[in-house]
Write a protein that holds these residues in place. Structure first.
Motif, PDB file in Angstrom:
ATOM      1  N   LEU A  10       0.760  -1.232  -0.095  1.00  0.00           N
ATOM      2  CA  LEU A  10      -0.032  -0.088  -0.093  1.00  0.00           C
ATOM      3  C   LEU A  10       0.740   1.206   0.043  1.00  0.00           C
ATOM      4  CD1 LEU A  10      -3.174   1.090  -0.010  1.00  0.00           C
ATOM      5  CD2 LEU A  10      -2.903   0.939   2.566  1.00  0.00           C
ATOM      6  N   GLU A  44      -7.325  -1.447  -2.106  1.00  0.00           N
ATOM      7  CA  GLU A  44      -5.958  -0.589  -2.218  1.00  0.00           C
ATOM      8  C   GLU A  44      -6.417   0.652  -3.046  1.00  0.00           C
ATOM      9  OE1 GLU A  44      -2.498  -4.016  -1.971  1.00  0.00           O
ATOM     10  OE2 GLU A  44      -3.815  -3.614  -3.902  1.00  0.00           O
ATOM     11  N   LYS A  47      -8.229   3.239  -0.937  1.00  0.00           N
ATOM     12  CA  LYS A  47      -7.464   3.527   0.285  1.00  0.00           C
ATOM     13  C   LYS A  47      -6.172   4.610  -0.403  1.00  0.00           C
ATOM     14  CE  LYS A  47      -7.646  -0.041   3.419  1.00  0.00           C
ATOM     15  NZ  LYS A  47      -6.905  -1.283   3.954  1.00  0.00           N
TER      16      LYS A  47
END
Length: 160
Positions: A10, A44, A47
């Motif tokens: 990430l 992901e 985010k």
């Protein structure tokens, strides 16, 4: 689009996309597409997009305004083409309208006048109908309003 086989954390995705957005203004659609190419999951992607928004790397209003001004000044696009291109990038009607207000009426008119004269002068065509068609096609493709283009071709034919 080929996905890159390497798996990114990430933090790596955020870093890559920060650089991607810092290099040039991007819209949400471009960022999401880039993340998909990098092989990011839906979670992901969400985010990273939130991270970019919170840290002001991603701002659709800023993107729309800069896109509008740059395409108008650099490529001499009319409002119709700019609006179409922004819609293709899923920019909201509100932001499109707001960004088009960045172009003043005086700039718009002056740019149209200069561009139309330049195009008319550069078309080398002995057949008047073909010259008119090339002139109109060029300006319409650049997104200028048809009534302006047709009025201008009549005006230019009378003066030449």
């Amino acid at each position: 689009m080929n996905k890159i086989n390497s798996i990114h954390s990430l933090e790596q995705l955020q870093s890559k996309l920060e650089h991607y957005c810092a290099y040039q203004e991007r819209c949400h659609q471009e960022v999401i597409q880039k993340l998909k190419i990098l092989g990011a999951s839906a979670t992901e992607i969400d985010k990273v997009v939130v991270h970019l928004l919170e840290n002001n790397f991603l701002n659709e209003e800023r993107f729309a305004c800069l896109f509008t001004i740059s395409k108008f000044h650099q490529k001499k696009w009319g409002k119709i083409r700019i609006k179409t291109e922004l819609k293709a990038r899923n920019i909201s009607e509100y932001l499109i309208a707001k960004s088009l207000k960045e172009i003043t009426d005086i700039d718009y008119t002056n740019t149209f006048e200069e561009l139309s004269q330049k195009i008319w002068d550069t078309i080398i065509e002995k057949n008047d109908l073909k010259k008119r068609k090339k002139f109109c096609d060029t300006l319409l493709r650049k997104g200028w309003e048809s009534h302006c283009v047709y009025d201008k071709v009549i005006e230019l034919e009378k003066t030449n």
